[in-house]
Write a protein that holds these residues in place. Structure first.
Motif, short mmCIF file in Angstrom:
data_model
loop_
_atom_site.label_atom_id
_atom_site.label_comp_id
_atom_site.label_asym_id
_atom_site.label_seq_id
_atom_site.Cartn_x
_atom_site.Cartn_y
_atom_site.Cartn_z
N ARG A 103 27.76 40.83 3.16
CA ARG A 103 27.20 42.07 2.61
C ARG A 103 28.20 43.21 2.80
O ARG A 103 29.05 43.15 3.68
N PRO A 104 28.07 44.27 2.01
CA PRO A 104 28.90 45.45 2.26
C PRO A 104 28.70 45.95 3.69
O PRO A 104 27.57 46.06 4.17
N GLY A 105 29.80 46.20 4.37
CA GLY A 105 29.74 46.64 5.76
C GLY A 105 29.93 45.52 6.75
O GLY A 105 30.24 45.78 7.92
N ASP A 106 29.75 44.26 6.33
CA ASP A 106 29.96 43.13 7.23
C ASP A 106 31.44 42.97 7.55
O ASP A 106 32.31 43.30 6.74
N LEU A 127 45.84 36.64 1.24
CA LEU A 127 44.66 36.68 0.37
C LEU A 127 43.79 37.89 0.70
O LEU A 127 43.32 38.60 -0.20
N LEU A 128 43.58 38.15 1.98
CA LEU A 128 42.77 39.29 2.37
C LEU A 128 43.41 40.60 1.92
O LEU A 128 42.72 41.52 1.47
N LEU A 129 44.73 40.68 2.02
CA LEU A 129 45.43 41.87 1.53
C LEU A 129 45.24 42.04 0.04
O LEU A 129 45.08 43.15 -0.47
N ARG A 130 45.27 40.92 -0.69
CA ARG A 130 45.11 41.00 -2.15
C ARG A 130 43.75 41.58 -2.50
O ARG A 130 43.63 42.44 -3.37
N PHE A 131 42.70 41.13 -1.82
CA PHE A 131 41.39 41.67 -2.08
C PHE A 131 41.29 43.14 -1.65
O PHE A 131 40.61 43.94 -2.29
N SER A 132 41.98 43.48 -0.57
CA SER A 132 41.90 44.87 -0.08
C SER A 132 42.50 45.83 -1.10
O SER A 132 42.06 46.98 -1.19
N ARG A 133 43.48 45.39 -1.87
CA ARG A 133 44.09 46.27 -2.87
C ARG A 133 43.12 46.59 -4.00
O ARG A 133 43.33 47.53 -4.74
N TYR A 134 42.09 45.78 -4.14
CA TYR A 134 41.09 46.02 -5.18
C TYR A 134 39.80 46.60 -4.63
O TYR A 134 38.79 46.63 -5.31
N GLY A 135 39.82 47.04 -3.38
CA GLY A 135 38.68 47.76 -2.84
C GLY A 135 37.55 46.90 -2.34
O GLY A 135 36.47 47.41 -2.04
N LEU A 136 37.76 45.57 -2.22
CA LEU A 136 36.68 44.72 -1.72
C LEU A 136 36.67 44.66 -0.20
O LEU A 136 35.61 44.58 0.41
N GLU A 144 40.23 41.87 12.20
CA GLU A 144 38.92 42.07 11.58
C GLU A 144 39.09 42.75 10.22
O GLU A 144 39.91 43.66 10.05
N TRP A 145 38.30 42.29 9.24
CA TRP A 145 38.30 42.86 7.90
C TRP A 145 36.87 43.20 7.52
O TRP A 145 35.96 42.40 7.73
N GLN A 146 36.68 44.39 6.99
CA GLN A 146 35.33 44.84 6.65
C GLN A 146 35.12 44.80 5.14
O GLN A 146 35.97 45.25 4.38
N MET A 147 33.97 44.25 4.72
CA MET A 147 33.58 44.28 3.32
C MET A 147 33.19 45.70 2.96
O MET A 147 32.30 46.29 3.58
N ARG A 148 33.87 46.28 1.97
CA ARG A 148 33.68 47.69 1.67
C ARG A 148 32.54 47.93 0.68
O ARG A 148 32.21 47.06 -0.13
N THR A 149 31.98 49.10 0.78
CA THR A 149 31.02 49.58 -0.23
C THR A 149 31.80 50.30 -1.31
O THR A 149 32.62 51.17 -1.02
N LEU A 150 31.56 49.93 -2.55
CA LEU A 150 32.33 50.48 -3.67
C LEU A 150 31.90 51.91 -3.97
O LEU A 150 30.72 52.23 -4.00
N THR A 291 26.46 50.09 -11.73
CA THR A 291 26.13 51.48 -11.39
C THR A 291 24.75 51.57 -10.74
O THR A 291 24.55 52.28 -9.75
N SER A 292 23.80 50.81 -11.30
CA SER A 292 22.45 50.81 -10.74
C SER A 292 22.44 50.24 -9.32
O SER A 292 21.75 50.76 -8.44
N ALA A 293 23.22 49.18 -9.10
CA ALA A 293 23.28 48.58 -7.77
C ALA A 293 23.85 49.56 -6.76
O ALA A 293 23.35 49.69 -5.64
N LEU A 294 24.91 50.27 -7.15
CA LEU A 294 25.53 51.23 -6.24
C LEU A 294 24.61 52.42 -5.98
O LEU A 294 24.51 52.91 -4.85
N ASP A 295 23.90 52.87 -7.03
CA ASP A 295 22.96 53.99 -6.85
C ASP A 295 21.83 53.59 -5.92
O ASP A 295 21.40 54.35 -5.05
N GLY A 296 21.34 52.36 -6.09
CA GLY A 296 20.24 51.89 -5.23
C GLY A 296 20.66 51.79 -3.79
O GLY A 296 19.91 52.11 -2.88
#
Length: 301
Positions: A103-106, A127-136, A144-150, A291-296
């Motif tokens: 989940r976001p924040g994990d 691989l983790l760096l590659r995802f980090s460049r796209y904001g995930l 430790e790597w944290q799943m980000r909230t977009l 957009t709806s998911a992020l707003d919620g």
């Protein structure tokens, strides 16, 4: 690309990232310490430091290697199509997301991923760096790597990138010769979507696989590995953030299936203008869902 060359480029990217983020500071650790930190040989450490010295990023001062300047965004190596074992690891990470175990924040522990995948630590970190460049993901330090909230503005940029690349790929698809086997795949996918539409009430979760197959088919016409890698990551980000919005999930899936059927029918009829219109409409609906998911999520305490 050979595995040693891939590993060296991966470690160079990781050290550049560590310097840029302030996780590597002056004076740099010893070669032995860097080898332990990145789980690599001293030979690979020496190759990496030579690269950084040649570009003036590190320099020797009073017998110690120190950071001479901050790296720029365009230094390092572009993410190239990665070896098969890294692609398999990506699929494993995607599976964790699809199975709703992240989940976001994990936080994800790097060493746990190394053990679970059986891969070299340097490849996992790349691989983790590659995802980090796209904001995930975000590097939280100490493995430790944290799943980000977009953020909404960043989500809008991702949507724009996705539409630009997929629309280009679809135009290329219509230049394929009639005998190309992918046209038969279009017809088969339309049949499978029609079957799912009938059985939707009992099995709407099957849509995720069809969604990946359709978008991968369209992208195949671009014949560009950078498109594939970029949109694979973007698709995972979309899925990661949308899956936690359970509101109207069945209805959203019905709309997406109907979008797909309209697009596939236009492709079967070789109507390029209609297909482009349907793809743009489908991507617009996906943008609304994200957009709806992020707003919620923003409204949640």
């Amino acid at each position: 690309m050979s595995r040693p060359q891939y590993l060296r480029q991966s470690v160079i990217n990781q050290m550049l990232d560590g310097i840029a983020r302030g996780q590597l500071t002056s004076p740099l650790p010893s070669q032995a310490a860097l080898a332990r930190l990145y789980h690599i040989s001293r030979t690979t450490v020496r190759h990496t430091l030579d690269y950084l010295k040649q570009r003036g990023i590190v320099a020797r001062r009073a017998g110690r290697l120190c950071i001479a300047r901050a790296p720029t965004d365009d230094e390092g190596f572009m993410p190239l199509p990665c070896p098969a074992h890294v692609a398999q690891f990506e699929q494993a990470l995607h599976a964790l997301i699809r199975q709703r175990q992240l989940r976001p924040g994990d936080n994800i522990n790097e060493q746990q991923l190394v053990q679970a995948s059986g891969m070299a630590a340097a490849a996992v970190r790349d691989l983790l760096l590659r995802f980090s460049r796209y904001g995930l993901l975000e590097n939280a330090g100490r493995g430790e790597w944290q799943m980000r909230t977009l953020e909404p503005a960043y989500a809008e940029n991702l949507c724009e990138l996705r539409e630009m690349l997929e629309m280009h790929a679809l135009r290329r698809f219509f230049s394929l010769p009639p005998e190309d086997g992918r046209w038969a795949t279009v017809r088969a996918l339309l049949a499978r979507h029609r079957q799912l539409h009938v059985e939707m009430s009992s099995d709407y979760c099957r849509f995720a696989q069809l969604d990946r197959q359709l978008h991968a088919l369209i992208l195949s016409a671009a014949d560009n590995p950078f498109f594939d890698r970029t949109l694979e990551i973007v698709a995972v980000i979309f899925q990661f953030h949308c899956q936690w919005d359970g509101q109207n999930l069945a209805r959203r899936t019905v709309v997406a299936v109907e979008d797909h059927m309209a697009l596939l029918l236009a492709m079967v009829n070789r109507n390029e203008r209609e297909a482009l219109r349907e793809l743009r409409a489908h991507l617009g609906h996906a943008r609304q869902t994200l957009t709806s998911a992020l707003d919620g999520r923003a409204r949640c305490p």
